[in-house]
Design a protein around this motif. Structure first.
Motif, PDB file in Angstrom:
ATOM      1  N   UNK A  71       1.249  -1.279   0.274  1.00  0.00           N
ATOM      2  CA  UNK A  71      -0.064   0.133   0.184  1.00  0.00           C
ATOM      3  C   UNK A  71       1.402   1.025   0.042  1.00  0.00           C
ATOM      4  N   UNK A  72       2.079   1.110   0.739  1.00  0.00           N
ATOM      5  CA  UNK A  72       2.533   2.459   0.881  1.00  0.00           C
ATOM      6  C   UNK A  72       3.837   2.235  -0.406  1.00  0.00           C
ATOM      7  N   UNK A 132       2.153   1.954  -3.581  1.00  0.00           N
ATOM      8  CA  UNK A 132       1.036   2.364  -4.503  1.00  0.00           C
ATOM      9  C   UNK A 132       1.449   4.293  -3.786  1.00  0.00           C
ATOM     10  N   UNK A 133       0.744   4.064  -2.924  1.00  0.00           N
ATOM     11  CA  UNK A 133       0.947   5.386  -2.397  1.00  0.00           C
ATOM     12  C   UNK A 133       1.674   5.994  -2.722  1.00  0.00           C
ATOM     13  N   UNK A 134       3.164   5.743  -2.890  1.00  0.00           N
ATOM     14  CA  UNK A 134       4.945   6.620  -3.544  1.00  0.00           C
ATOM     15  C   UNK A 134       4.485   7.249  -4.364  1.00  0.00           C
ATOM     16  N   UNK A 135       4.151   5.789  -5.392  1.00  0.00           N
ATOM     17  CA  UNK A 135       3.982   6.341  -6.849  1.00  0.00           C
ATOM     18  C   UNK A 135       2.613   6.935  -7.236  1.00  0.00           C
ATOM     19  N   UNK A 136       1.959   6.933  -6.574  1.00  0.00           N
ATOM     20  CA  UNK A 136       0.043   8.184  -7.309  1.00  0.00           C
ATOM     21  C   UNK A 136       1.000   9.811  -6.406  1.00  0.00           C
ATOM     22  N   UNK A 137       1.824   9.901  -4.811  1.00  0.00           N
ATOM     23  CA  UNK A 137       2.419  10.750  -5.434  1.00  0.00           C
ATOM     24  C   UNK A 137       3.784  11.705  -6.244  1.00  0.00           C
ATOM     25  N   UNK A 138       3.984  10.499  -6.892  1.00  0.00           N
ATOM     26  CA  UNK A 138       4.923  10.980  -8.022  1.00  0.00           C
ATOM     27  C   UNK A 138       4.422  11.533  -9.398  1.00  0.00           C
ATOM     28  N   UNK A 196       2.121   3.990   9.048  1.00  0.00           N
ATOM     29  CA  UNK A 196       1.553   4.020   7.161  1.00  0.00           C
ATOM     30  C   UNK A 196       2.408   5.916   7.654  1.00  0.00           C
ATOM     31  N   UNK A 197       2.757   6.226   8.187  1.00  0.00           N
ATOM     32  CA  UNK A 197       2.597   7.958   8.342  1.00  0.00           C
ATOM     33  C   UNK A 197       4.532   8.247   8.332  1.00  0.00           C
ATOM     34  N   UNK A 232      -5.097  12.243  -4.968  1.00  0.00           N
ATOM     35  CA  UNK A 232      -4.182  11.966  -4.749  1.00  0.00           C
ATOM     36  C   UNK A 232      -3.434  12.273  -3.518  1.00  0.00           C
ATOM     37  N   UNK A 233      -2.826  13.214  -2.638  1.00  0.00           N
ATOM     38  CA  UNK A 233      -2.577  13.906  -1.335  1.00  0.00           C
ATOM     39  C   UNK A 233      -3.472  13.480  -0.081  1.00  0.00           C
ATOM     40  N   UNK A 234      -5.017  12.632  -0.739  1.00  0.00           N
ATOM     41  CA  UNK A 234      -5.940  13.343  -0.271  1.00  0.00           C
ATOM     42  C   UNK A 234      -6.280  11.744   0.180  1.00  0.00           C
ATOM     43  N   UNK A 235      -5.701  10.673  -0.783  1.00  0.00           N
ATOM     44  CA  UNK A 235      -5.306   9.772  -0.570  1.00  0.00           C
ATOM     45  C   UNK A 235      -4.659   9.539   0.374  1.00  0.00           C
ATOM     46  N   UNK A 236      -3.323   9.093   0.006  1.00  0.00           N
ATOM     47  CA  UNK A 236      -2.031   8.878   0.478  1.00  0.00           C
ATOM     48  C   UNK A 236      -1.307   9.095   1.841  1.00  0.00           C
TER      49      UNK A 236
END
Length: 505
Positions: free
Chosen positions: A263-264, A266-272, A324-325, A378-382
């Protein structure tokens, strides 16, 4: 062209100064109360008060944990201005780096790309989130981003002095700075090779210069890590690297560890993703010339940074409920990957500028608006700690963080504020979390028994739900007496009673 650059610079400078004002308001409204920023404020100027270099009251000898030597450069300003000095350092570096970057872009390219970069990369919601740094407010690693921009400009400039200066500053921020600077330098070298040779990047593996630069940065990174390990084991060892590797060895057999890290990732990729999409658009505008090689360069460099961040973040698995944060998407870690991403887009654009294919004028505008807008969800999701609408509503509606206001009655806050202004600068204090920002120019003590000197003042809630008073005999100078307010009890030594009397109504 000069008029275009001046307009860009004025817009970016105004936005940066507005962001500085926003940071100050957030700080004064008590949104930044986690201990990290205040530890860095202390260690930046501890040597100016006769304490060991990089010493602070949370972990003690902080240089046994990280190589944060760039903090010594900001120490004098922080010594005078406290947290405001740290904010000014960050925004000052942004002002310098953005001005020079926008000038370079305007000089070398058509203006539309500079405007798109301004909207999408330099001031997008992702940038806003990690520079706001919810809860913490500031980490020295945030300076990686503007310093990386200056490093890229030094590479294009070709002046050895500027190259060495910017590279040294990045390396001195933290031990993984050599990895970031090395990645940017090698990416620049590879992109230049692909452009000139018009062939696959694999051809550069036959070039001696590539291996010398790779080896140089690798040696610098390893030496820095060995130096850190030596300091760490010289006294009171805290083997964070070994602990993190052990967590990974154990975690790869645990479903929860794997699922949370996926999940992390994925979040990292989405932020990029917005910067990656802008890179793809740049490749599209150049006719996808050597696109495979250029994307491979990006992926390999980011994989190295991702691996480093993953190891560092894994240290907190199982020990920090907010894992996670504070793992891959924690601003001090994520900023390395974002800095590289932005710098790489700029490098590819500046190198391939002559191959750009003309496009309709509406296209860059639509791209900028789209990539800006997509960052919000994206930021709200990640990041569950970041809600832009709530941030602005609360910041400009309430005097203080509304979650903290039940413990901030006006009468007590007035006494605390006046006491913070009255006691001598650099005093030792032991203060409840929510009140720490009032004492940002002082040496606050945390319940870790790492204080260099004992406190003359302590402020603890009357209900003491954190059991802070249990540590008073270990953190306060003797003797001391208590003065009870509505919500807080202030403990003070005889030497500081005069200051308390001046603060009381």
């Amino acid at each position: 062209m000069m008029r275009r650059w001046i307009g860009l610079t004025i817009v970016s400078s105004v936005l940066l100064l507005l962001f500085l004002a926003f940071k100050v308001i957030r700080f004064q409204s008590l949104y930044y109360t986690y201990n990290d920023m205040y530890a860095f404020l202390q260690l930046s100027c501890s040597w100016m008060d006769g304490r060991p270099v990089l010493y602070e009251n949370v972990w003690g000898y902080d240089d046994r944990i990280h190589n944060n030597y760039a903090m010594l450069l900001w120490g004098p300003l922080i010594y005078v201005l406290g947290a405001y000095g740290a904010f000014i350092v960050l925004i000052g570096l942004y002002l310098l780096s953005y001005t020079l970057l926008l000038r370079e872009m305007s000089r070398r390219t058509t203006g539309w790309f500079a405007w798109v970069a301004l909207v999408v990369l330099l001031f997008g919601p992702v940038w806003f989130w990690f520079n706001d740094h919810p809860g913490f407010g500031w980490h020295p690693e945030l300076t990686y981003y503007p310093l990386s921009v200056l490093f890229v400009l030094a590479l294009f400039n070709g002046r050895t002095g500027w190259f060495l200066l910017t590279a040294a500053l990045i390396v001195l921020v933290k031990e993984d700075g050599a990895l970031l600077a090395g990645g940017i330098h090698l990416a620049y070298l590879c992109v230049q090779y692909v452009h000139r040779a018009n062939r696959s990047v694999f051809g550069i593996l036959a070039r001696r210069r590539f291996w010398l630069i790779l080896g140089g940065w690798a040696v610098l990174f390893v030496v820095g890590m060995l130096f850190l390990s030596y300091k760490n084991h010289a006294a009171e060892p805290e083997p964070r690297l070994q602990q993190a590797l052990q967590v990974i060895r154990d975690g790869i057999y645990q479903a929860d560890f794997i699922a949370r890290n996926l999940r992390l990732f994925l979040n990292n990729f989405l932020l990029l993703l917005p910067s990656i999409l802008l890179l793809v658009y740049v490749l599209y505008r150049t006719g996808f010339r050597q696109a495979g090689s250029l994307l491979l360069i990006y992926a390999v460099a980011q994989a190295a940074l991702l691996a480093s961040n993953w190891v560092q973040g894994s240290h907190y698995y199982g020990t920090n409920p907010a894992f996670d944060l504070v793992s891959l998407t924690w601003p001090p870690r994520f900023v390395l990957m974002y800095a590289f991403s932005v710098c790489y887009v700029a490098i590819v654009w500046l190198v391939f500028k002559d191959e750009v294919v003309p496009a309709p004028s509406w296209q860059p505008v639509a791209l900028a608006v789209g990539l800006f807008a997509v960052q919000l969800p994206i930021v709200h999701f990640a990041r569950s700690d970041f809600r832009l609408d709530t941030i602005f509503h609360d910041t400009f509606t309430y005097r203080y963080d509304p979650q903290k206001m039940p413990l901030l009655p006006d009468s007590d806050v007035a006494v605390v504020e006046q006491l913070a202004k009255t006691i001598p600068a650099r005093s030792n204090v032991y203060v409840f979390d929510f009140l720490i920002p009032f004492f940002h120019k002082h040496y606050n003590i945390w319940p870790t028994d790492k204080q260099w000197e004992r406190a003359d003042v302590a402020i603890i809630p009357n209900d003491d739900f954190q059991k802070l008073s249990d540590r008073l005999p270990r953190v306060m100078k003797q003797p001391y007496r208590a003065v009870r307010l509505n919500t807080y009890t202030i403990y003070v030594t005889p030497a500081y009673e005069t200051y308390l009397k001046q603060a009381l109504p």
